[in-house]
Every structure is written in C-alpha cells, then in structure tokens.
Design a protein around this motif. Structure first.
Motif, PDB file in Angstrom:
ATOM      1  N   PRO A  64      10.015  10.226   7.308  1.00 54.01           N
ATOM      2  CA  PRO A  64       8.655  10.554   7.745  1.00 54.01           C
ATOM      3  C   PRO A  64       7.718  10.717   6.553  1.00 54.01           C
ATOM      4  CG  PRO A  64      10.097  12.467   7.957  1.00 54.01           C
ATOM      5  CD  PRO A  64      10.976  11.296   7.617  1.00 54.01           C
ATOM      6  N   ASN A  65       6.506  10.178   6.696  1.00 57.44           N
ATOM      7  CA  ASN A  65       5.483  10.286   5.646  1.00 57.44           C
ATOM      8  C   ASN A  65       6.005   9.808   4.293  1.00 57.44           C
ATOM      9  OD1 ASN A  65       5.016  13.169   7.447  1.00 57.44           O
ATOM     10  ND2 ASN A  65       3.346  11.702   7.318  1.00 57.44           N
ATOM     11  N   ARG A  88       3.352   3.511   9.647  1.00 55.40           N
ATOM     12  CA  ARG A  88       1.917   3.792   9.621  1.00 55.40           C
ATOM     13  C   ARG A  88       1.586   5.113   8.949  1.00 55.40           C
ATOM     14  NH1 ARG A  88      -0.303   1.850  15.605  1.00 55.40           N
ATOM     15  NH2 ARG A  88       0.273  -0.363  15.396  1.00 55.40           N
ATOM     16  N   ASP A  89       2.584   5.991   8.813  1.00 60.40           N
ATOM     17  CA  ASP A  89       2.338   7.290   8.190  1.00 60.40           C
ATOM     18  C   ASP A  89       2.649   7.294   6.697  1.00 60.40           C
ATOM     19  OD1 ASP A  89       5.067   7.023   8.407  1.00 60.40           O
ATOM     20  OD2 ASP A  89       5.431   9.061   9.145  1.00 60.40           O
ATOM     21  N   ALA A  90       2.950   6.120   6.144  1.00 59.32           N
ATOM     22  CA  ALA A  90       3.321   6.025   4.726  1.00 59.32           C
ATOM     23  C   ALA A  90       2.082   6.008   3.828  1.00 59.32           C
ATOM     24  CB  ALA A  90       4.152   4.767   4.474  1.00 59.32           C
ATOM     25  N   GLU A  91       2.294   6.343   2.556  1.00 62.33           N
ATOM     26  CA  GLU A  91       1.281   6.198   1.516  1.00 62.33           C
ATOM     27  C   GLU A  91       1.866   5.327   0.413  1.00 62.33           C
ATOM     28  OE1 GLU A  91      -0.178   9.796  -0.150  1.00 62.33           O
ATOM     29  OE2 GLU A  91      -0.873  10.624   1.749  1.00 62.33           O
ATOM     30  N   VAL A  92       1.100   4.314   0.005  1.00 66.26           N
ATOM     31  CA  VAL A  92       1.542   3.432  -1.075  1.00 66.26           C
ATOM     32  C   VAL A  92       0.546   3.560  -2.221  1.00 66.26           C
ATOM     33  CG1 VAL A  92       2.163   1.106  -1.759  1.00 66.26           C
ATOM     34  CG2 VAL A  92       2.551   1.852   0.604  1.00 66.26           C
ATOM     35  N   HIS A  93       0.972   4.221  -3.288  1.00 64.76           N
ATOM     36  CA  HIS A  93       0.124   4.412  -4.461  1.00 64.76           C
ATOM     37  C   HIS A  93       0.412   3.299  -5.471  1.00 64.76           C
ATOM     38  CE1 HIS A  93      -1.153   8.630  -3.461  1.00 64.76           C
ATOM     39  NE2 HIS A  93      -0.145   8.451  -2.627  1.00 64.76           N
ATOM     40  N   VAL A  94      -0.645   2.727  -6.025  1.00 63.40           N
ATOM     41  CA  VAL A  94      -0.504   1.653  -7.004  1.00 63.40           C
ATOM     42  C   VAL A  94      -1.262   2.032  -8.269  1.00 63.40           C
ATOM     43  CG1 VAL A  94      -0.805  -0.801  -7.486  1.00 63.40           C
ATOM     44  CG2 VAL A  94      -0.427  -0.040  -5.126  1.00 63.40           C
ATOM     45  N   ALA A  95      -0.567   1.997  -9.396  1.00 63.50           N
ATOM     46  CA  ALA A  95      -1.191   2.252 -10.688  1.00 63.50           C
ATOM     47  C   ALA A  95      -1.375   0.920 -11.405  1.00 63.50           C
ATOM     48  CB  ALA A  95      -0.318   3.186 -11.528  1.00 63.50           C
ATOM     49  N   GLU A  96      -2.612   0.583 -11.704  1.00 59.68           N
ATOM     50  CA  GLU A  96      -2.911  -0.656 -12.430  1.00 59.68           C
ATOM     51  C   GLU A  96      -3.787  -0.315 -13.624  1.00 59.68           C
ATOM     52  OE1 GLU A  96      -3.197  -3.791 -14.259  1.00 59.68           O
ATOM     53  OE2 GLU A  96      -2.000  -4.003 -12.426  1.00 59.68           O
TER      54      GLU A  96
END
Length: 227
Positions: A64-65, A88-96
C-alpha cells in the motif's frame, strides 16, 4: 537518407560537459557533446530502461502507498514503466540533475514515452539522486538507478559515489524493510556484484535486451535489502 539533426544541448552541472538531443528520422537520440559519437540512449531501443522499473515494481506493487525513487529521468521510459506497474496510490519520485532533460521530456521527446511526466503520481525534481538518498532514511520501497553508464561512471565522475560501498550502504538506509535496489549498466561487473553483497543486499544479475528479444544486452542488478 536519415541523418542526425541537432535539436538542443543541455549543460551537465559541475563542468560535466553537455548532453545533445538529436532527431534521427522519427526517433530521438541523446549523446555526450564532443564524445566519440556513441549514443547514451534513444527512443527506438529502450527495453532495458523499461525492465529497470518493471522488475522491481512488479515485486512491490501490492504494497500500500508504494513509494519509489528513480535516479535519472532519461527519455522517460523508466518512469513510464514504473507508473504502469504500480497502483494508483503509489508515488514515483524522479531525480534528474540536468534541467534540459526535464524540459525535453515536457516536449516532443516525452511523447515517445506517453508523457509520464504529467502523471499525477510522478514527482520530478531537479536534484542529484544522492542528495535524496541521503536525506530520506527508510523513505522508499524501491530505488532504481540509471544515472550513468553503470558502475563505471561516464558522464560525471561524482556519479561513482553511488556505486561505491558507501553509496550502496546509503541506498540500503534509504530503503524500507525488504526494499529493492535496481541498477542499470551497459555491461556486467563482477566487482559491483560483490560490493552489493557486502553492502547489505542479496543481489541477482539479470541480462535484458535493449530492444525486443535480440541485439545488445544490458545488465540490471536487482538487489533486496536483507533487513
């Protein structure tokens, strides 16, 4: 006859040179300015970039999450794959680190991956992924690294820290229990496999095709935090 047409250049911070975006027929190609002409990535062959996110995200999709971190936006294919395989409850962080790469992904280049940068689950920031790793202990269920050519840095010497024992231990600290670290590389590296093991991970080395089921193979390490 198709030819490379320069679209834009983007400076790599800390005097790291520049990346160049080319159009090549219907595709886009990124190269290092002044390099030997080798392609860092292109929109036609991105199977290993897809797999970098698909393999770990499938394994944590039922959490979950779920919260994951991608080091390197590239052409957006790893981000698109992560979003595809998470809920749908996920967070995808991207560092560029390169601002120009983020801008390119907001334009025609991003359309090749389906404009994942616009997904509400995506959080794309202009940052060194190492800074995020060091600032968020137990912050992520998975970390996916594609910030260079693999354990042997090509575009920035400072990238080598991420692949060192100290960097890998920092990644382990940034992962939640049984978290996963996935690392992309242009080639295999036995010494890196050993460093993963000594840094608190149980790792497997997966060979994947750059395009479909033929041609160039790349290496992805899938490493699970032991505790």
């Amino acid at each position: 006859m198709k030819r490379f047409v320069l679209i834009d250049t983007a400076a790599i911070p800390d005097d790291g040179g520049a990346l160049c975006l080319f159009a090549y027929g219907d595709n886009f190609v990124i190269k290092i300015q002044g390099g030997n002409g080798n392609q860092l990535m292109n929109t036609r062959t991105h199977g290993s970039e897809d797999a970098l996110a698909e393999i770990p995200c499938k394994r944590i999709a039922d959490r979950p999450n779920a919260r994951v971190l991608i080091g390197g936006l590239g052409m957006g294919f790893t981000l698109a794959s992560a979003l595809k395989h998470l809920g749908r409850d996920a967070e995808v962080h991207v560092a560029e680190l390169v601002p120009g790469v983020i801008d390119w992904n907001r334009g025609p280049l991003g359309e090749k991956a389906g404009m994942p940068i616009n997904d509400p689950r995506a959080r794309v920031v202009r940052s060194d992924v190492a800074d995020i790793v060091n600032s968020e202990p137990k912050g992520f269920d998975a970390i996916m690294l594609d910030v260079d050519n693999g354990p042997e840095g090509l575009t920035r010497k400072s990238n080598s820290w991420l692949y060192s024992s100290t960097g890998l231990e920092a990644c382990a600290k940034a992962l939640r229990p049984k978290g996963l670290l996935a690392v992309w590389s242009a080639s295999a590296d036995q010494a890196f496999s050993q460093r993963l093991s000594k840094s608190g991970f149980t790792a497997e080395e997966v060979q994947v095709f750059a395009h479909g089921n033929r041609g160039t193979r790349h290496t992805i390490w899938i490493a699970q935090k032991r505790s």
